[in-house]
Design an enzyme around this catalytic site. Structure first.
Site, PDB file in Angstrom:
ATOM      1  N   HIS A   1       0.838  -1.197   0.000  1.00 37.41           N
ATOM      2  CA  HIS A   1       0.000   0.000   0.000  1.00 37.41           C
ATOM      3  C   HIS A   1       0.875   1.250   0.000  1.00 37.41           C
ATOM      4  O   HIS A   1       2.114   1.171  -0.034  1.00 37.41           O
ATOM      5  CB  HIS A   1      -1.010  -0.021   1.147  1.00 37.41           C
ATOM      6  CG  HIS A   1      -0.421  -0.073   2.523  1.00 37.41           C
ATOM      7  ND1 HIS A   1       0.469   0.866   2.988  1.00 37.41           N
ATOM      8  CD2 HIS A   1      -0.598  -0.945   3.548  1.00 37.41           C
ATOM      9  CE1 HIS A   1       0.808   0.583   4.221  1.00 37.41           C
ATOM     10  NE2 HIS A   1       0.186  -0.528   4.591  1.00 37.41           N
TER      11      HIS A   1
ATOM     12  N   HIS B   1       3.971   1.436   2.386  1.00 40.52           N
ATOM     13  CA  HIS B   1       5.130   0.646   1.949  1.00 40.52           C
ATOM     14  C   HIS B   1       5.808   1.349   0.768  1.00 40.52           C
ATOM     15  O   HIS B   1       7.034   1.397   0.667  1.00 40.52           O
ATOM     16  CB  HIS B   1       4.709  -0.749   1.472  1.00 40.52           C
ATOM     17  CG  HIS B   1       3.904  -1.527   2.485  1.00 40.52           C
ATOM     18  ND1 HIS B   1       2.690  -2.093   2.199  1.00 40.52           N
ATOM     19  CD2 HIS B   1       4.144  -1.819   3.782  1.00 40.52           C
ATOM     20  CE1 HIS B   1       2.218  -2.714   3.262  1.00 40.52           C
ATOM     21  NE2 HIS B   1       3.087  -2.559   4.248  1.00 40.52           N
TER      22      HIS B   1
ATOM     23  N   CYS C   1       1.122  -8.438  22.540  1.00 36.93           N
ATOM     24  CA  CYS C   1       0.224  -7.853  21.532  1.00 36.93           C
ATOM     25  C   CYS C   1       0.454  -8.589  20.219  1.00 36.93           C
ATOM     26  O   CYS C   1       1.564  -8.571  19.683  1.00 36.93           O
ATOM     27  CB  CYS C   1       0.493  -6.353  21.366  1.00 36.93           C
ATOM     28  SG  CYS C   1      -0.405  -5.683  19.944  1.00 36.93           S
TER      29      CYS C   1
ATOM     30  N   CYS D   1       1.584  -6.224  17.305  1.00 34.68           N
ATOM     31  CA  CYS D   1       2.999  -5.809  17.326  1.00 34.68           C
ATOM     32  C   CYS D   1       3.926  -7.013  17.274  1.00 34.68           C
ATOM     33  O   CYS D   1       5.126  -6.862  17.055  1.00 34.68           O
ATOM     34  CB  CYS D   1       3.337  -5.048  18.603  1.00 34.68           C
ATOM     35  SG  CYS D   1       2.460  -3.514  18.811  1.00 34.68           S
TER      36      CYS D   1
ATOM     37  N   CYS E   1      -3.024  -1.583  23.664  1.00 34.81           N
ATOM     38  CA  CYS E   1      -1.855  -1.271  22.834  1.00 34.81           C
ATOM     39  C   CYS E   1      -2.209  -0.013  22.036  1.00 34.81           C
ATOM     40  O   CYS E   1      -3.240   0.011  21.351  1.00 34.81           O
ATOM     41  CB  CYS E   1      -1.566  -2.433  21.880  1.00 34.81           C
ATOM     42  SG  CYS E   1      -0.548  -1.910  20.482  1.00 34.81           S
TER      43      CYS E   1
ATOM     44  N   HIS F   1      -2.645  -0.781  18.177  1.00 32.09           N
ATOM     45  CA  HIS F   1      -3.680  -1.696  17.686  1.00 32.09           C
ATOM     46  C   HIS F   1      -4.997  -1.590  18.440  1.00 32.09           C
ATOM     47  O   HIS F   1      -5.958  -2.281  18.105  1.00 32.09           O
ATOM     48  CB  HIS F   1      -3.136  -3.137  17.679  1.00 32.09           C
ATOM     49  CG  HIS F   1      -1.960  -3.282  16.778  1.00 32.09           C
ATOM     50  ND1 HIS F   1      -0.656  -3.143  17.212  1.00 32.09           N
ATOM     51  CD2 HIS F   1      -1.886  -3.455  15.433  1.00 32.09           C
ATOM     52  CE1 HIS F   1       0.161  -3.260  16.183  1.00 32.09           C
ATOM     53  NE2 HIS F   1      -0.556  -3.448  15.097  1.00 32.09           N
TER      54      HIS F   1
ATOM     55  N   LYS G   1      -6.656   7.631   9.624  1.00 30.72           N
ATOM     56  CA  LYS G   1      -5.714   6.523   9.564  1.00 30.72           C
ATOM     57  C   LYS G   1      -6.082   5.596   8.395  1.00 30.72           C
ATOM     58  O   LYS G   1      -7.263   5.326   8.176  1.00 30.72           O
ATOM     59  CB  LYS G   1      -5.816   5.766  10.900  1.00 30.72           C
ATOM     60  CG  LYS G   1      -4.733   4.767  11.076  1.00 30.72           C
ATOM     61  CD  LYS G   1      -4.746   4.164  12.452  1.00 30.72           C
ATOM     62  CE  LYS G   1      -3.742   3.018  12.403  1.00 30.72           C
ATOM     63  NZ  LYS G   1      -3.461   2.375  13.586  1.00 30.72           N
TER      64      LYS G   1
ATOM     65  N   LYS H   1      -7.751  -1.173   6.450  1.00 27.34           N
ATOM     66  CA  LYS H   1      -8.588  -2.040   5.627  1.00 27.34           C
ATOM     67  C   LYS H   1     -10.044  -1.943   6.074  1.00 27.34           C
ATOM     68  O   LYS H   1     -10.953  -1.926   5.258  1.00 27.34           O
ATOM     69  CB  LYS H   1      -8.094  -3.476   5.787  1.00 27.34           C
ATOM     70  CG  LYS H   1      -7.895  -4.165   4.478  1.00 27.34           C
ATOM     71  CD  LYS H   1      -7.318  -5.531   4.689  1.00 27.34           C
ATOM     72  CE  LYS H   1      -7.468  -6.361   3.451  1.00 27.34           C
ATOM     73  NZ  LYS H   1      -6.899  -7.680   3.598  1.00 27.34           N
TER      74      LYS H   1
HETATM   75  N1  MSP Z   1       8.074  -6.742   9.074  1.00 30.67           N
HETATM   76  C1  MSP Z   1       8.218  -5.582   9.864  1.00 30.67           C
HETATM   77  C2  MSP Z   1       9.521  -4.896   9.572  1.00 30.67           C
HETATM   78  C3  MSP Z   1      10.731  -5.713   9.790  1.00 30.67           C
HETATM   79  S1  MSP Z   1      12.191  -4.884   9.321  1.00 30.67           S
HETATM   80  C4  MSP Z   1      13.416  -5.796   9.900  1.00 30.67           C
HETATM   81  C5  MSP Z   1       7.075  -4.638   9.578  1.00 30.67           C
HETATM   82  N2  MSP Z   1       6.451  -4.804   8.410  1.00 30.67           N
HETATM   83  S2  MSP Z   1       5.222  -3.876   7.879  1.00 30.67           S
HETATM   84  O1  MSP Z   1       4.752  -4.520   6.677  1.00 30.67           O
HETATM   85  O2  MSP Z   1       4.273  -3.668   8.899  1.00 30.67           O
HETATM   86  O3  MSP Z   1       5.885  -2.556   7.444  1.00 30.67           O
HETATM   87  C6  MSP Z   1       6.015  -1.459   8.312  1.00 30.67           C
HETATM   88  C7  MSP Z   1       6.590  -0.347   7.500  1.00 30.67           C
HETATM   89  O4  MSP Z   1       5.761  -0.060   6.361  1.00 30.67           O
HETATM   90  C8  MSP Z   1       6.693   1.005   8.209  1.00 30.67           C
HETATM   91  O5  MSP Z   1       7.787   1.108   9.069  1.00 30.67           O
HETATM   92  C9  MSP Z   1       6.783   1.905   7.007  1.00 30.67           C
HETATM   93  O6  MSP Z   1       8.025   1.783   6.412  1.00 30.67           O
HETATM   94  C10 MSP Z   1       5.735   1.318   6.099  1.00 30.67           C
HETATM   95  N3  MSP Z   1       4.393   1.806   6.407  1.00 30.67           N
HETATM   96  C11 MSP Z   1       3.300   1.059   6.666  1.00 30.67           C
HETATM   97  N4  MSP Z   1       2.237   1.887   6.835  1.00 30.67           N
HETATM   98  C12 MSP Z   1       2.624   3.167   6.702  1.00 30.67           C
HETATM   99  C13 MSP Z   1       1.947   4.400   6.642  1.00 30.67           C
HETATM  100  N5  MSP Z   1       0.648   4.521   6.813  1.00 30.67           N
HETATM  101  N6  MSP Z   1       2.677   5.492   6.376  1.00 30.67           N
HETATM  102  C14 MSP Z   1       4.014   5.438   6.118  1.00 30.67           C
HETATM  103  N7  MSP Z   1       4.670   4.280   6.140  1.00 30.67           N
HETATM  104  C15 MSP Z   1       4.060   3.154   6.620  1.00 30.67           C
HETATM  105  O7  MSP Z   1       6.827  -3.780  10.406  1.00 30.67           O
END
Ligand code: MSP
Length: 646
Positions: free
Chosen positions: A17, A20, A125, A128, A142, A145, A298, A301
């Protein structure tokens, strides 16, 4: 000089999304920028595939965890090229090599006595995937969440994280750039001011099988964070035995991680202490950014407002998406996505400012110099000197801001030069010069200078908007793979006499059709109406007097002004027009609150209220933008607040 830049590896329980995409675009932009500066770069991204969350998601969808992980990991891999993201390595935590490295690290720390077995009771959690401390809970929930964590009692293996607490505090304090922006560094130091608990790094197989078995006790699998963080090393050829591949030796000392604020703790606390225990140098920098919301809400989904990057690219084109994300978010602070905002950026910054500059210049070359680059000017007039100095200093400012991860500022410096170049056209009046044969020489100088400024503008764009930069380089017939070196660059790249031409306008203007329910984001994915700028379109888009009468323009007196927390752009204004109302204005980068109090400004008084950074705005303040600077509109003498402007 080397750079190793990484994104988090993304969980495979959700499709890619906007969030990412943002982190990965940042990493790609930084990687391209570093290459432009002549550095040797390695850029790694990938997917995090073990743990409860993935196991649960796979079970729900009827796949095995591996099948499920293959599918979603493939989606991430397929998404990135569409965003012009060029990574060097895509790592998966289910890769055999990664699993072997994790087991090697565990064995090494176990042998060293840094891993022990103990009873554990904690508040876990699921979201997390970690135990939370009492201090982290908000009203028993949390905070990320909004769920109460589960109390879990079991025997587990622990990493002696507390042993490295003081070392970590000292390291952060003696390396000012270790965690940035500074707010996040302070957050980590404040967390470290309390005793650090040891880290539970295992899950019993009775509860979770989808993980890497501990090498010294196969009735447990590795905690997903301990497994995932090691990707940054395993993907680089690190070996726990010390028999590292060449990339590890070359790149690890220059490792820079990019994450959002949600995963600050694992990266700022777990990871450096793990590295210390492993006798590996700490990473060089951790860059932490804020969260993207959607229309100030925020992204989730359940709300149904998740933005898919591929859809954005289909609707707006890859370079508009990259530009918007990099320009709109101040790195470190939350930002809000909306279709209106992306359309506005495309129309004003891309079509109007950059697009017009390129098409006007190229049209002049075609008309006045036979489509060829005119000779280098023999003299430099004052206006030329101003343009040359601005072009040189733009590159310095751009490099400084990029190195500081201030992407929005880096872009602003490019756009200031674009503004100045557009002004240079107006001030030199090339169309008037063209009418006087005696001024032919000056006309050629002006055109040469404009082409040169376009070339210089295209240099930083190679990092931000690669396709646009390539189109500009092609149109100008210059090097498509340039370098940003220090020192003067003016007049160093154009080939005098060579043919130049632009195939099509770089950015068409977009029109926004509103949904009846105002669902702007859904709208973006359903329809797009791209228009080429042409004279007929310009007449078509003129408004009737009836339409103009719908604007309720009023004079308003600003009675109070304050900054909005976490926003660099916005001021909250209290205005009298004549009754009191609140207006949120994007002027904070140009006006301090105390400068505007008492001023009379012109507002649009009948705009639908809109929330900006949580503050409801009732109207809009009008201002003019010139060369990147904002000037508030006003009346020539004081009038009664609320007076209608017509
Ligand atoms: N798998 C762990 C990370 C492990 S790294 C060794 C994880 N994955 S995640 O799919 O949840 O990705 C989190 C990351 O996605 C955030 O730190 C950021 O880089 C990005 N984002 C997810 N949602 C976001 C927003 N709404 N806004 C900006 N970036 C965000 O955590």
């Amino acid at each position: 000089m080397n750079t190793y830049i990484t994104t988090p590896i993304f969980y495979v329980n959700a499709e890619p999304h906007l969030g990412h995409a943002y982190t990965t675009i940042i990493a790609d932009t930084y990687s391209r920028f570093s290459k432009l500066c002549g550095k040797n770069v390695r850029f790694q991204t990938g997917t995090d595939e073990h743990g409860d969350k993935i196991d649960e998601a796979a079970q729900k969808s009827g796949y095995t965890p591996k099948e499920y992980a293959d599918r979603i990991s493939g989606m991430f891999r397929d998404t990135w090229p569409g965003l012009s993201i060029e990574y060097d390595n895509f790592i998966r935590t289910t890769d055999e090599n990664h699993k072997a490295v994790v087991r090697g690290v565990l064995q090494k720390l176990y042998d060293k006595g840094d891993i022990f077995f103990s009873d554990y009771t904690g508040l876990y959690c699921q979201g997390c995937e970690r135990f939370l401390t009492d201090k982290e809970l908000v009203d028993g929930l949390c905070p990320d969440h909004l769920k109460a964590p589960e109390e879990i009692k079991e025997k587990n293996y622990f990493f002696k994280m507390s042993k490295y607490q003081q070392w970590l505090i000292d390291h952060i304090k003696s390396h000012p750039d270790f965690i940035s922006p500074v707010g996040y560094k302070n957050e980590v130091l404040s967390f470290l001011s309390e005793p650090l608990a040891d880290l539970c790094i295992s899950r019993p197989v009775s509860r979770l099988t989808w993980g890497i078995p501990l090498p010294f006790d196969e009735t447990f699998v590795t905690y997903v964070w301990f497994d995932a963080l090691i990707n940054y090393l395993s993907g680089l050829g690190y070996s726990p035995s010390g028999d590292h591949g060449p990339d590890f030796t070359t790149f690890w000392p220059d490792a820079e991680h990019i994450v959002a604020k949600d995963i600050l703790k694992p990266h700022a606390i777990f990871w450096p202490t793990m590295l210390k225990a492993m006798d590996v140098l700490p990473y060089k920098k951790l860059h932490v950014h804020g969260y993207w919301n959607v229309n100030e809400t925020k992204m989730s989904k359940s709300i149904g407002n998740v933005i898919r990057p591929q859809q954005l690219v289909d609707d707006f084109g890859v370079d508009t998406v990259r530009y918007f994300l990099l320009r709109e978010m101040s790195f470190g602070v939350d930002a809000s996505f909306s279709t209106d905002a992306i359309v506005a950026r495309q129309n004003s910054d891309l079509a109007n400012d950059l697009g017009n500059l390129v098409s006007r210049t190229m049209a002049m070359v075609k008309k006045f110099t036979g489509g060829k680059i005119p000779p280098k000017p023999q003299k430099v007039e004052d206006l030329d000197q101003k343009l040359i100095e601005a072009a040189e200093s733009m590159l310095d400012d751009f490099i400084d801001s990029m190195e500081a991860f201030l992407f929005h500022r880096a872009i602003q410096s490019v756009w200031e030069l674009i503004g100045l170049a557009n002004k240079y056209i107006v001030e030199n009046e090339p169309w008037a010069l063209a009418k006087d044969p005696a001024k032919r020489g000056r006309l050629e100088e002006v055109i040469y200078n404009l082409l040169e400024v376009l070339r210089i503008i295209s240099l930083p764009l190679h990092a931000i908007m690669p396709q646009t930069a390539a189109k500009m380089a092609h149109a100008l017939n210059v090097e498509s793979n340039p370098h940003l070196t220090g020192g003067p660059v003016w007049s160093t790249g154009l080939q005098v006499g060579s043919e130049v031409s632009l195939q099509e306008a770089l950015f068409p203007r977009l029109e926004m059709k509103k949904d009846t329910d105002g669902g702007a984001v859904q709208q973006a994915s359903k329809s797009k109406s791209k228009k080429k700028i042409s004279d007929t379109d310009k007449t078509d888009s003129l408004m009737s007097f009836e339409q103009f009468k719908q604007f309720d323009l009023r004079v308003a007196t600003i009675s109070a002004a304050e900054r909005i927390a976490k926003s660099e752009r916005l001021l909250k204004l209290t205005v009298m027009a004549p009754e009191e109302r609140t207006i949120v204005a994007g002027i904070a980068e140009h006006y301090a609150p105390e400068d505007v109090v008492g001023k009379q400004v012109i507002i649009v008084a009948n705009l639908k209220p809109a929330k900006l950074m949580g503050v409801e705005s009732h109207g809009m303040v009008l201002a003019a933008k010139d060369s990147g600077k904002l000037f508030l509109s006003t009346v020539s003498a004081p009038v009664a607040p609320g007076t209608k402007v017509s």
